[in-house]
Scaffold this motif. Structure first.
Motif, PDB file in Angstrom:
ATOM      1  N   VAL A   5       0.848  -1.184   0.000  1.00  0.00           N
ATOM      2  CA  VAL A   5       0.000   0.000   0.000  1.00  0.00           C
ATOM      3  C   VAL A   5       0.885   1.237   0.000  1.00  0.00           C
ATOM      4  CG1 VAL A   5      -1.774   1.308   1.211  1.00  0.00           C
ATOM      5  CG2 VAL A   5      -1.840  -1.195   1.232  1.00  0.00           C
ATOM      6  N   GLU A   6       0.726   2.071  -1.037  1.00  0.00           N
ATOM      7  CA  GLU A   6       1.516   3.295  -1.140  1.00  0.00           C
ATOM      8  C   GLU A   6       0.770   4.459  -0.490  1.00  0.00           C
ATOM      9  OE1 GLU A   6       1.949   1.215  -5.266  1.00  0.00           O
ATOM     10  OE2 GLU A   6       0.360   1.663  -3.819  1.00  0.00           O
ATOM     11  N   SER A   7       1.546   5.439  -0.067  1.00  0.00           N
ATOM     12  CA  SER A   7       0.986   6.684   0.445  1.00  0.00           C
ATOM     13  C   SER A   7       2.017   7.788   0.269  1.00  0.00           C
ATOM     14  CB  SER A   7       0.603   6.552   1.926  1.00  0.00           C
ATOM     15  OG  SER A   7       1.745   6.248   2.704  1.00  0.00           O
ATOM     16  N   TYR A 107       8.600  -8.621 -11.003  1.00  0.00           N
ATOM     17  CA  TYR A 107       7.855  -8.081  -9.871  1.00  0.00           C
ATOM     18  C   TYR A 107       6.442  -8.663  -9.883  1.00  0.00           C
ATOM     19  CZ  TYR A 107      11.753  -5.067  -8.975  1.00  0.00           C
ATOM     20  OH  TYR A 107      13.002  -4.614  -8.668  1.00  0.00           O
ATOM     21  N   ASP A 108       6.122  -9.398  -8.819  1.00  0.00           N
ATOM     22  CA  ASP A 108       4.871 -10.151  -8.822  1.00  0.00           C
ATOM     23  C   ASP A 108       3.800  -9.611  -7.888  1.00  0.00           C
ATOM     24  OD1 ASP A 108       6.599 -12.933  -7.179  1.00  0.00           O
ATOM     25  OD2 ASP A 108       6.438 -10.804  -6.686  1.00  0.00           O
ATOM     26  N   SER A 109       4.100  -8.566  -7.141  1.00  0.00           N
ATOM     27  CA  SER A 109       3.077  -7.919  -6.318  1.00  0.00           C
ATOM     28  C   SER A 109       3.197  -6.422  -6.511  1.00  0.00           C
ATOM     29  CB  SER A 109       3.253  -8.254  -4.832  1.00  0.00           C
ATOM     30  OG  SER A 109       3.053  -9.624  -4.603  1.00  0.00           O
ATOM     31  N   TRP A 110       2.044  -5.762  -6.658  1.00  0.00           N
ATOM     32  CA  TRP A 110       2.039  -4.323  -6.930  1.00  0.00           C
ATOM     33  C   TRP A 110       1.032  -3.630  -6.018  1.00  0.00           C
ATOM     34  CZ3 TRP A 110       5.042  -1.959 -10.774  1.00  0.00           C
ATOM     35  CH2 TRP A 110       5.766  -2.836 -11.587  1.00  0.00           C
ATOM     36  N   GLY A 111       1.360  -2.409  -5.670  1.00  0.00           N
ATOM     37  CA  GLY A 111       0.410  -1.574  -4.951  1.00  0.00           C
ATOM     38  C   GLY A 111      -0.547  -0.903  -5.923  1.00  0.00           C
ATOM     39  N   GLN A 112      -1.450  -0.097  -5.363  1.00  0.00           N
ATOM     40  CA  GLN A 112      -2.478   0.530  -6.189  1.00  0.00           C
ATOM     41  C   GLN A 112      -2.003   1.838  -6.823  1.00  0.00           C
ATOM     42  OE1 GLN A 112      -2.225   0.885  -2.982  1.00  0.00           O
ATOM     43  NE2 GLN A 112      -2.530   3.085  -2.615  1.00  0.00           N
ATOM     44  N   GLY A 113      -0.893   2.347  -6.368  1.00  0.00           N
ATOM     45  CA  GLY A 113      -0.331   3.565  -6.937  1.00  0.00           C
ATOM     46  C   GLY A 113      -0.719   4.809  -6.172  1.00  0.00           C
TER      47      GLY A 113
END
Length: 120
Positions: A5-7, A107-113
């Protein structure tokens, strides 16, 4: 599976600073790599920076060297991207991503941006 989770995104004037954070839920293995990518409107996604969890080895795209710094907080399971001297061309959606292959190749997992907008 680790979730990210990005912030910390937002609007800033050219020359200003922002700090992005990527919080990882789940167990981070020592050989994992966490990276930041960005995608500007009409452009392909671009690698920005990465850090290997155990060795703290870092990598940066040339356009951000000397301005951006990636770091990790082991206790909080977070990776941060300190962005200084921001330029309008840094405007993009920034994504946090996790590589579990030991090389940082896939890269196999990504945040929502999170959106970063730099005004001139």
């Amino acid at each position: 599976q680790v979730q990210l989770v990005e912030s910390g995104g937002g609007l800033v004037q050219a020359g200003g600073s922002l700090r992005l954070s990527c919080a990882a839920s789940g167990r981070i293995i020592s050989y994992y790599t966490i990276a930041w990518f960005r995608q500007a409107p009409g452009k392909e996604r671009e690698f920005v920076s990465s850090i290997k969890w155990s060795s703290l080895s870092t990598s940066y795209v040339d356009s951000v060297k000397g301005r951006f710094t990636i770091s990790r907080d082991n206790a909080k399971n977070t990776v941060s991207l300190q962005m200084n001297r921001l330029k309008p061309e840094d405007t993009a959606v920034y994504y946090c991503a996790l590589s579990t292959d030991g090389r940082g190749s896939y890269y196999d997992s990504w945040g929502q941006g999170t959106q970063v907008t730099v005004s001139s």
